[in-house]
Design an enzyme around this catalytic site. Sequence first.
Site, PDB file in Angstrom:
ATOM      1  N   LYS A  99      38.139  40.899  49.467  1.00  0.00           N
ATOM      2  CA  LYS A  99      38.912  39.893  48.880  1.00  0.00           C
ATOM      3  C   LYS A  99      38.713  38.701  49.994  1.00  0.00           C
ATOM      4  O   LYS A  99      38.677  38.816  51.214  1.00  0.00           O
ATOM      5  CB  LYS A  99      40.767  40.237  49.093  1.00  0.00           C
ATOM      6  N   ASP A 133      36.794  40.883  44.774  1.00  0.00           N
ATOM      7  CA  ASP A 133      38.366  40.838  43.893  1.00  0.00           C
ATOM      8  C   ASP A 133      38.799  39.480  43.588  1.00  0.00           C
ATOM      9  O   ASP A 133      38.951  38.682  44.208  1.00  0.00           O
ATOM     10  CB  ASP A 133      39.305  41.651  44.449  1.00  0.00           C
ATOM     11  N   MET A 134      39.499  39.397  42.313  1.00  0.00           N
ATOM     12  CA  MET A 134      40.017  38.399  41.998  1.00  0.00           C
ATOM     13  C   MET A 134      41.536  38.398  42.454  1.00  0.00           C
ATOM     14  O   MET A 134      42.475  39.433  42.253  1.00  0.00           O
ATOM     15  CB  MET A 134      40.122  38.030  40.567  1.00  0.00           C
ATOM     16  N   GLN A 162      40.460  37.952  34.691  1.00  0.00           N
ATOM     17  CA  GLN A 162      41.648  38.363  34.545  1.00  0.00           C
ATOM     18  C   GLN A 162      42.025  38.037  33.075  1.00  0.00           C
ATOM     19  O   GLN A 162      42.135  36.687  32.858  1.00  0.00           O
ATOM     20  CB  GLN A 162      42.938  37.745  35.580  1.00  0.00           C
ATOM     21  N   ARG A 181      33.735  42.338  36.544  1.00  0.00           N
ATOM     22  CA  ARG A 181      34.915  43.311  36.215  1.00  0.00           C
ATOM     23  C   ARG A 181      35.994  42.719  35.331  1.00  0.00           C
ATOM     24  O   ARG A 181      36.569  41.730  35.811  1.00  0.00           O
ATOM     25  CB  ARG A 181      35.421  43.862  37.364  1.00  0.00           C
ATOM     26  N   THR A 223      40.691  49.684  33.210  1.00  0.00           N
ATOM     27  CA  THR A 223      42.027  49.805  32.566  1.00  0.00           C
ATOM     28  C   THR A 223      42.431  51.326  32.499  1.00  0.00           C
ATOM     29  O   THR A 223      41.560  51.966  32.561  1.00  0.00           O
ATOM     30  CB  THR A 223      42.076  49.307  31.202  1.00  0.00           C
ATOM     31  N   HIS A 224      43.750  51.574  32.734  1.00  0.00           N
ATOM     32  CA  HIS A 224      43.981  53.069  32.342  1.00  0.00           C
ATOM     33  C   HIS A 224      44.843  52.896  30.989  1.00  0.00           C
ATOM     34  O   HIS A 224      45.134  54.127  30.711  1.00  0.00           O
ATOM     35  CB  HIS A 224      45.280  53.335  33.429  1.00  0.00           C
TER      36      HIS A 224
END
Length: 304
Positions: A99, A133-134, A162, A181, A223-224
């Site tokens: 980050k 990471d965003m 996102q 991602r 994703t889950h």
Amino acid sequence: MISALSKEFFLFLSKNRTLNRAAKKWGLKLGASQVVAGNSIEAMIVKVRELNEKDLVCTLDHLGEFVSSKEEAATATAAAIRTLEAIEKEGLNSHLSVKLTQLGVDIDREFCVNNMRSILETAQKFKNFVRIDMEDYLHYKITLNILQELRETFQNVGTVMQAYLFCAEEDMQKLQGIPLRIVKGAYKESPKVAFQHKKEIDENFMKLIKIHLLGGNYTAVATHDHHIIAKVKQFVEEQQIPRDQFEFQMLYGFRTEMQQSLADEGYKMRVYVPYGSDWFAYYMRRLAERPQNVSFALKGLFLK
């Protein structure tokens, strides 16, 4: 009743510096040990090796929040480099996630960029990959700007898009050739900049995934949501997109049976593995995403 606590409540807790400092002294409590792979590099290595043995690949995140000095950012940079060195030394199948706030972007932009360069030079030496990471929308544009600056020198770096952001599609088009991602989004953002309803976010999520894949870009689908996963599997089959052009990603400790099932089916399944003593804010955001995850906290109250 506790599971009905609002997303806003957990996000509020995640930003509480006092609780965050206190949590470092608690150790992994409130169920956090189920979603954080230990406080130390040694503990992390054990967990990642276990995942690798199950044909699950990883990306590691040495947790850290509320960096307010160059000294703290330098410490975080050193921890990221040590993580890359551990991956190489132990022969782990893992990338690294970082980050920019942890590396000092809010203190001094150029200082942060230089920290990133040090990390990327180490990763490049080991033929490894680093994902930026965003974070929240406040850091969105500067993250993209720094990424593009770094890509002028390093090809082993990507970031996150996102799907809840209105601007995601337009900005993604500018990132052709960069591994991304793609996520739905974990922060609470203003309706001026982000979709607020699940249906809209899900639709944009699938739209972004399709655009990035059809552009020939390497795509990490994070994703889950088993409905989204099923749609992606159908889409890549119909479009004859090779399996080495994409991967699925999930968080450590969540939907472990589905993770294993995807790996067993021959898909690349990458597990996002956080570790370190600075776990509180990360854990609160996980609870905010799905309040039913409060069950982790309830179980954790009884862990010795």
